[in-house]
Design a protein around this motif. Structure first.
Motif, mmCIF file in Angstrom:
data_model
loop_
_atom_site.group_PDB
_atom_site.id
_atom_site.type_symbol
_atom_site.label_atom_id
_atom_site.label_comp_id
_atom_site.label_asym_id
_atom_site.label_seq_id
_atom_site.Cartn_x
_atom_site.Cartn_y
_atom_site.Cartn_z
ATOM 1 N N TRP A 181 -4.231 0.155 4.276
ATOM 2 C CA TRP A 181 -4.112 -1.142 5.176
ATOM 3 C C TRP A 181 -3.727 -0.507 6.343
ATOM 4 O O TRP A 181 -2.424 0.020 6.475
ATOM 5 N N GLU A 182 -4.176 -0.816 7.557
ATOM 6 C CA GLU A 182 -3.809 -0.484 8.895
ATOM 7 C C GLU A 182 -3.487 -1.786 9.533
ATOM 8 O O GLU A 182 -4.149 -2.794 9.394
ATOM 9 N N TYR A 183 -2.351 -1.958 10.122
ATOM 10 C CA TYR A 183 -1.944 -2.720 10.997
ATOM 11 C C TYR A 183 -1.277 -2.623 12.170
ATOM 12 O O TYR A 183 -0.784 -1.450 12.317
ATOM 13 N N GLY A 184 -1.211 -3.565 13.279
ATOM 14 C CA GLY A 184 -0.446 -3.008 14.461
ATOM 15 C C GLY A 184 1.209 -3.043 14.079
ATOM 16 O O GLY A 184 1.823 -4.027 13.594
ATOM 17 N N ARG A 239 -0.132 0.446 18.702
ATOM 18 C CA ARG A 239 0.306 1.514 17.893
ATOM 19 C C ARG A 239 0.232 0.907 16.456
ATOM 20 O O ARG A 239 0.666 -0.012 15.823
ATOM 21 N N ARG A 240 -0.758 1.661 15.897
ATOM 22 C CA ARG A 240 -1.232 1.207 14.325
ATOM 23 C C ARG A 240 -0.438 2.158 13.225
ATOM 24 O O ARG A 240 -0.058 3.270 13.595
ATOM 25 N N GLU A 241 -0.150 1.518 12.061
ATOM 26 C CA GLU A 241 0.343 2.287 11.100
ATOM 27 C C GLU A 241 -0.369 2.001 9.672
ATOM 28 O O GLU A 241 -0.778 0.990 9.678
ATOM 29 N N LEU A 253 2.171 5.784 5.559
ATOM 30 C CA LEU A 253 1.530 7.114 5.402
ATOM 31 C C LEU A 253 1.360 7.770 6.779
ATOM 32 O O LEU A 253 1.650 8.985 6.751
ATOM 33 N N TRP A 254 0.668 7.082 7.691
ATOM 34 C CA TRP A 254 0.457 7.644 8.930
ATOM 35 C C TRP A 254 0.607 6.765 9.865
ATOM 36 O O TRP A 254 0.308 5.521 9.707
#
Length: 94
Positions: free
Chosen positions: A60-63, A71-73, A83-84
């Protein structure tokens, strides 16, 4: 009155300290390219990347600070590890 001012000042300091802390944690994460280079066995193709901790492919990607933050993680949905990171150009302030 002095106590109220002291409490307000403390809240402002905590707010900016937390904000600075999340930026530092985000900056320590590998970029997506670094993650794929470090763990090539976890990258099946451009759309399927597995977690190094639990081998799940559910991410899952979020701000970082808001939904629209550039800037996303990315985190693993199975184990919750970060993870990245990446920056999404379309959300960056021009």
């Amino acid at each position: 009155m002095f106590q109220l001012l002291l409490i307000l000042l403390g809240a402002v300091v905590l707010f900016f300290n937390r904000r600075d802390s999340s930026q530092r944690v985000w900056a320590r994460l590998p970029t997506l390219n670094d993650y794929q280079t470090r763990y090539p066995e976890k990258t099946e193709d451009a759309n399927t990347i597995r977690c190094i901790h639990c081998d799940s492919d559910q991410t899952w990607e979020y701000g970082l600070e808001s939904l629209m933050d550039h800037r996303r993680e990315c985190v693993c949905l199975a184990c919750g590890h970060r993870l990245w990171r990446k920056e999404q150009e379309s959300l960056a302030i021009q």
